[in-house]
Design a protein around this motif. Structure first.
Motif, short mmCIF file in Angstrom:
data_model
loop_
_atom_site.label_atom_id
_atom_site.label_comp_id
_atom_site.label_asym_id
_atom_site.label_seq_id
_atom_site.Cartn_x
_atom_site.Cartn_y
_atom_site.Cartn_z
N VAL B 84 7.82 34.68 20.70
CA VAL B 84 8.26 35.34 19.47
C VAL B 84 9.55 34.74 18.88
O VAL B 84 9.56 34.33 17.72
N PRO B 85 10.65 34.64 19.64
CA PRO B 85 11.85 34.05 19.03
C PRO B 85 11.69 32.55 18.76
O PRO B 85 12.29 32.04 17.81
N ILE B 87 8.94 30.90 17.81
CA ILE B 87 8.18 30.68 16.57
C ILE B 87 9.05 31.06 15.36
O ILE B 87 9.00 30.40 14.30
N ALA B 88 9.88 32.08 15.53
CA ALA B 88 10.79 32.46 14.43
C ALA B 88 11.82 31.36 14.18
O ALA B 88 12.09 30.99 13.04
N ALA B 91 10.24 28.59 12.28
CA ALA B 91 10.07 28.89 10.85
C ALA B 91 11.40 28.76 10.11
O ALA B 91 11.46 28.21 9.01
N PHE B 92 12.49 29.25 10.74
CA PHE B 92 13.79 29.14 10.09
C PHE B 92 14.18 27.67 9.88
O PHE B 92 14.83 27.32 8.90
N ALA B 106 21.86 37.23 9.51
CA ALA B 106 21.86 38.67 9.83
C ALA B 106 21.36 38.88 11.26
O ALA B 106 21.93 39.65 12.03
N LEU B 107 20.31 38.15 11.62
CA LEU B 107 19.77 38.30 12.98
C LEU B 107 20.75 37.78 14.02
O LEU B 107 21.00 38.40 15.04
N SER B 109 23.95 37.49 13.86
CA SER B 109 25.21 38.23 13.98
C SER B 109 25.15 39.27 15.09
O SER B 109 26.18 39.68 15.62
N THR B 110 23.94 39.69 15.47
CA THR B 110 23.84 40.72 16.51
C THR B 110 24.32 40.21 17.87
O THR B 110 24.61 41.00 18.75
N VAL B 158 13.09 40.24 22.74
CA VAL B 158 13.46 39.13 21.86
C VAL B 158 14.96 38.89 21.97
O VAL B 158 15.76 39.72 21.54
N THR B 160 18.20 37.31 20.72
CA THR B 160 18.64 36.71 19.47
C THR B 160 19.13 35.28 19.69
O THR B 160 18.92 34.40 18.86
N ILE B 163 16.42 32.79 19.31
CA ILE B 163 16.08 32.41 17.93
C ILE B 163 17.00 31.28 17.49
O ILE B 163 16.57 30.27 16.92
#
Lengths: 279, 285
Positions: B84-85, B87-88, B91-92, B106-107, B109-110, B158, B160, B163
């Motif tokens: 999941v992370p 593939i994200a 895409a980014f 935004a993602l 920053s967590t 997931v 962060t 990602i």
């Protein structure tokens, strides 16, 4: 867009969502064992924290913990990194061996140190060899936080060393060459070439150490349970007891946000400090 | 550099390494020393080594159940984190869409948010999870996901940071491969799985190792969600051991060794990419 969606949804629901939820809680009075839901009380939780000597003390303990561990982990790790920044036989072994405390969980290494500091433990035994009196390291109000700090220094050295080593390797060799031609001695070279080149990594290491240290919990839980007499009660430990032993979720959330601000503040100071060192 | 100049360097490093490794040697010694026998800090080999402590540890600390739970949670978390992370992040890096930059930051920053900020809300969310653990559709009535393996999994699925690492990694790969496949009529999913994913093995190794150690070693979340042996984890199991009145240090050290072994093995197998990845992530982070 579709590729990002699952990850984004998850982060929004289970990470960003809880932050907002926590913020709402911090302005509420809420005990999950009561039937009624959270009750909005405005700034009362925060106001109460201002007058709470226990919270003030926990902030001081956390601050002291960070400030007394940080210089050791960074300075010793930097020296070690510089010693390892040559290739010679066995250098790989040293790097790996020193990294071991980092990969073993904080809970597990705390277990080892629990025994080391125990009444019949190695520290007392070594003192005995020199004819010195035994100490109750973890039961002594003055010694307990220092005992935890020593363990954290030991644990953090390896990972800081690896990171700083990586930073050292990005410093261009010919800069040292040039400095030498200009007649700079080893110390001048360190100040004029090494430190500026290391700045990004040093900043990163400082910030990460602050973030981890200021959240000290497992080692406190294992070694001292916050005692004796609250002398090792860090903010995170206090949040845990407030929320899960006294069921005060609202005021515990307020504490969490103050800790957040505290960490952010310390990190900003650390970043300023390490950037200001421009030679 | 001459070898005469290397010697002092090696000496200092050897001394420090000794200090760093000593506690582990003491741990090993204590774990193999019969209970009740005095452990001397000087010698390293026990007079008659025994495995009794390991037997005691396994019998008294719910270690079997803890290993089963930790293994399930870790395997599922690693598997999901490798898809999941990743593939994200891909895409980014390669398939930007309007607002993707903002979404990305935004993602990310967590990462900076302390655990304690989300701990209490996550606990309440697990407790009030709809239709789980006797809860109704509105999440009331039962204990929700508390004290269950599902509840343990909640915050781990997931990462962060994964990602972020994935975006960095794929941004370093040529977009041309994808273009070529696109002209040949391949779908985006197909391009990801058959063109880019095979190139991302070092990334997957890193994500797997990070997720593995992070989940296996976590203590605070299991501590607040797990209330019985049903959902205990290895880290919890060793601490309950230590807090039981009269601490049996030999057995405690044996349990600590067992709990640390999987992480040590994973680390040693991936040592190179792990340390390299760590420094890499550090520079860019």
């Amino acid at each position: 867009m579709l590729f990002v969606l699952p990850a984004a949804l998850y982060v929004v629901i289970f990470q960003l969502g809880p932050v907002l939820y926590g913020l709402v809680l911090s302005f509420s009075e809420y005990s999950p064992i009561k039937r009624s839901g959270p009750e909005f009380i405005g700034l009362d939780n925060y106001r109460a924290l201002l007058d709470d000597p226990e919270f003030g003390r926990a902030l001081l303990v956390t601050g002291r913990y960070v400030l007394q561990v940080l210089p050791f982990t960074v300075v010793i790790a930097l020296v070690l990194a510089m010693l390892c920044n040559r290739s010679f036989r066995g250098v790989g072994f040293f790097r790996t061996a020193m990294y071991v405390p980092h990969i073993v969980s904080l809970t597990a290494v705390s277990m080892i140190w629990l025994w080391i500091y125990s009444d019949n433990g190695v520290v007392n035994e070594l003192l005995g060899l020199f004819g010195l009196p035994e100490q109750r390291w973890l039961a002594d109000e003055d010694a307990a936080l220092n005992a935890a700090s020593a363990m954290r220094v030991w644990k953090a050295l390896g990972s800081n060393m690896v990171l700083l080593l990586a930073g050292l390797q990005t410093v261009p060799r010919d800069l040292y060459e040039a400095a030498r031609v200009d007649g700079a001695n080893a110390w001048r070279q360190f100040l004029a070439v090494t430190l500026p080149g290391l700045r990004p990594m040093l900043t990163y290491v400082l910030a990460m150490d602050i973030i981890y240290l200021a959240q000290g919990f497992s080692e406190i839980f294992v070694l001292t349970q916050g005692g004796p007499y609250g002398s090792t009660t860090t903010v995170n430990y206090l949040i845990y007891t407030e929320a899960f032993q006294y069921n005060q979720m609202g005021s515990a959330s307020a504490m969490a946000f103050v800790l957040f601000a505290f960490i952010a503040g310390l990190s900003v100071i650390a970043i300023r400090f390490s950037q200001g060192r421009k030679a | 550099m001459t070898s005469s100049r290397t010697w002092p360097r090696v000496l200092v490093l050897a001394l420090v390494t000794g200090v760093v490794l000593l506690p582990f040697l003491w741990m090993l010694r204590l774990a193999f020393t019969p209970e009740g026998e005095a452990v001397s800090g000087v010698g390293f080999l026990p007079d008659d080594p025994t495995l009794d402590n390991f037997a005691t540890a396994v019998q008294t600390a719910d270690l079997g159940q803890a290993f089963a739970n930790s293994t399930i949670v870790t395997v599922v978390a690693v598997a999901v984190n490798c898809v999941v992370p990743v593939i994200a992040g891909y895409a980014f890096a390669h398939l930007p869409f309007p607002g993707s930059k903002v979404a990305f930051y935004a993602l990310i920053s967590t990462v900076a948010i302390p655990v304690s900020v989300t701990l209490i809300p996550l606990f309440l969310m697990a407790k009030n999870f709809p239709l789980a653990g006797g809860n109704d559709l509105l999440g009331r009535g039962g204990s929700g996901l508390l004290d269950s393996v599902g509840g343990l999994l909640l915050p781990y699925l997931v990462g962060t940071m994964n990602i972020f690492l994935s975006r960095q990694y794929f941004a370093g790969l040529d977009k041309g491969f994808g273009e070529a496949a696109r002209i040949d009529g391949a779908g985006e999913l197909r391009i990801f799985f058959s063109v880019y994913l095979p190139l991302a093995r070092p990334l997957l190794a890193l994500v797997a190792v990070f997720s593995f150690t992070g989940v296996w070693d976590d203590f605070l979340w299991p501590l607040v969600t797990s209330t019985s042996a049903r959902s205990t984890t290895v880290q919890l199991a060793i601490t309950t051991f230590a807090s039981s009145g009269d601490v049996k240090y030999g057995a405690l050290m044996a349990a600590t060794i067992l709990v640390s072994l999987p992480v040590m093995v994973v680390f040693l197998l991936n040592q190179r990419s792990f340390i390299a990845g760590l420094s890499e992530g550090g520079i860019k982070g």
